[in-house]
Design a protein around this motif. Structure first.
Motif, PDB file in Angstrom:
ATOM      1  N   UNK A 258       0.819  -1.218   0.000  1.00  0.00           N
ATOM      2  CA  UNK A 258       0.000   0.000   0.000  1.00  0.00           C
ATOM      3  C   UNK A 258       0.854   1.270   0.000  1.00  0.00           C
ATOM      4  N   UNK A 259       0.288   2.309  -0.523  1.00  0.00           N
ATOM      5  CA  UNK A 259       0.959   3.604  -0.615  1.00  0.00           C
ATOM      6  C   UNK A 259       1.140   4.226   0.771  1.00  0.00           C
ATOM      7  N   UNK A 260       2.300   4.847   1.006  1.00  0.00           N
ATOM      8  CA  UNK A 260       2.576   5.512   2.280  1.00  0.00           C
ATOM      9  C   UNK A 260       1.585   6.661   2.446  1.00  0.00           C
ATOM     10  N   UNK A 261       0.810   6.653   3.550  1.00  0.00           N
ATOM     11  CA  UNK A 261      -0.204   7.695   3.732  1.00  0.00           C
ATOM     12  C   UNK A 261       0.397   9.047   4.116  1.00  0.00           C
ATOM     13  N   UNK A 262      -0.384  10.065   3.909  1.00  0.00           N
ATOM     14  CA  UNK A 262       0.027  11.418   4.283  1.00  0.00           C
ATOM     15  C   UNK A 262       0.257  11.508   5.788  1.00  0.00           C
ATOM     16  N   UNK A 263       1.254  12.275   6.209  1.00  0.00           N
ATOM     17  CA  UNK A 263       1.496  12.480   7.636  1.00  0.00           C
ATOM     18  C   UNK A 263       0.399  13.309   8.311  1.00  0.00           C
ATOM     19  N   UNK A 264      -0.487  13.871   7.546  1.00  0.00           N
ATOM     20  CA  UNK A 264      -1.585  14.663   8.095  1.00  0.00           C
ATOM     21  C   UNK A 264      -2.478  13.785   8.965  1.00  0.00           C
ATOM     22  N   UNK A 265      -2.833  14.272  10.149  1.00  0.00           N
ATOM     23  CA  UNK A 265      -3.727  13.516  11.031  1.00  0.00           C
ATOM     24  C   UNK A 265      -5.074  14.228  11.185  1.00  0.00           C
ATOM     25  N   UNK A 266      -5.415  15.036  10.191  1.00  0.00           N
ATOM     26  CA  UNK A 266      -6.728  15.681  10.069  1.00  0.00           C
ATOM     27  C   UNK A 266      -7.050  16.685  11.177  1.00  0.00           C
ATOM     28  N   UNK A 267      -6.059  17.432  11.606  1.00  0.00           N
ATOM     29  CA  UNK A 267      -6.281  18.527  12.546  1.00  0.00           C
ATOM     30  C   UNK A 267      -6.319  19.838  11.763  1.00  0.00           C
ATOM     31  N   UNK A 268      -5.310  20.088  10.954  1.00  0.00           N
ATOM     32  CA  UNK A 268      -5.231  21.197  10.008  1.00  0.00           C
ATOM     33  C   UNK A 268      -5.549  22.568  10.606  1.00  0.00           C
ATOM     34  N   UNK A 269      -4.829  22.929  11.624  1.00  0.00           N
ATOM     35  CA  UNK A 269      -4.905  24.280  12.201  1.00  0.00           C
ATOM     36  C   UNK A 269      -3.477  24.831  12.207  1.00  0.00           C
ATOM     37  N   UNK A 270      -3.266  25.856  11.406  1.00  0.00           N
ATOM     38  CA  UNK A 270      -1.929  26.411  11.209  1.00  0.00           C
ATOM     39  C   UNK A 270      -1.707  27.582  12.152  1.00  0.00           C
ATOM     40  N   UNK A 271      -1.290  27.283  13.379  1.00  0.00           N
ATOM     41  CA  UNK A 271      -1.124  28.321  14.384  1.00  0.00           C
ATOM     42  C   UNK A 271       0.309  28.521  14.837  1.00  0.00           C
ATOM     43  N   UNK A 272       1.156  27.547  14.721  1.00  0.00           N
ATOM     44  CA  UNK A 272       2.537  27.628  15.217  1.00  0.00           C
ATOM     45  C   UNK A 272       3.464  28.130  14.122  1.00  0.00           C
ATOM     46  N   UNK A 273       3.460  29.438  13.932  1.00  0.00           N
ATOM     47  CA  UNK A 273       4.288  30.085  12.912  1.00  0.00           C
ATOM     48  C   UNK A 273       4.115  29.432  11.541  1.00  0.00           C
ATOM     49  N   UNK A 274       2.859  29.143  11.197  1.00  0.00           N
ATOM     50  CA  UNK A 274       2.549  28.560   9.894  1.00  0.00           C
ATOM     51  C   UNK A 274       2.588  27.048   9.863  1.00  0.00           C
ATOM     52  N   UNK A 275       2.873  26.410  10.999  1.00  0.00           N
ATOM     53  CA  UNK A 275       2.917  24.956  11.074  1.00  0.00           C
ATOM     54  C   UNK A 275       1.622  24.440  11.695  1.00  0.00           C
ATOM     55  N   UNK A 276       1.125  23.327  11.163  1.00  0.00           N
ATOM     56  CA  UNK A 276      -0.085  22.708  11.688  1.00  0.00           C
ATOM     57  C   UNK A 276       0.156  22.211  13.118  1.00  0.00           C
ATOM     58  N   UNK A 277      -0.810  22.416  13.995  1.00  0.00           N
ATOM     59  CA  UNK A 277      -0.658  21.961  15.379  1.00  0.00           C
ATOM     60  C   UNK A 277      -0.823  20.449  15.495  1.00  0.00           C
TER      61      UNK A 277
END
Length: 86
Positions: free
Chosen positions: A2-21
């Motif tokens: 299987x394809x390596x999944x995205x590291x995204x864990x579905x939080x998607x809030x960019x508050x830490x200097x442009x980085x997702x929390x």
């Protein structure tokens, strides 16, 4: 395999200097990951992200959430399961 999944864990809030929390990625990094087609490239990106999180701190929750996502998709990554992510 299987394809390596995205590291995204579905939080998607960019508050830490442009980085997702949730995963520490920036919007540019999220776009870049989507362009990676080979699993070796995706695995290297995850290793880079683990190092980024270690430097930034406050992302201990991510490893467990991403490991669960990988298990669900039947993907084993050394950066997660092999102990590189500490």
């Amino acid at each position: 395999m299987p394809k390596v999944p995205s590291p995204c864990i579905d939080v998607c809030k960019f508050k830490r200097e442009g980085h997702c929390i949730g995963c520490s990625m920036t919007k540019a990094q999220k776009s870049l990951f989507k362009q990676l087609k080979k699993d070796k490239q995706r695995e290297a990106f995850v290793e880079l992200l683990v190092a980024q999180q270690a430097t930034m701190g406050r992302y201990k929750h991510w490893e467990a959430a991403y490991a669960k996502k990988c298990r669900k998709k039947k993907v084993t990554l050394t950066a997660i399961e092999g102990g590189k992510a500490a």
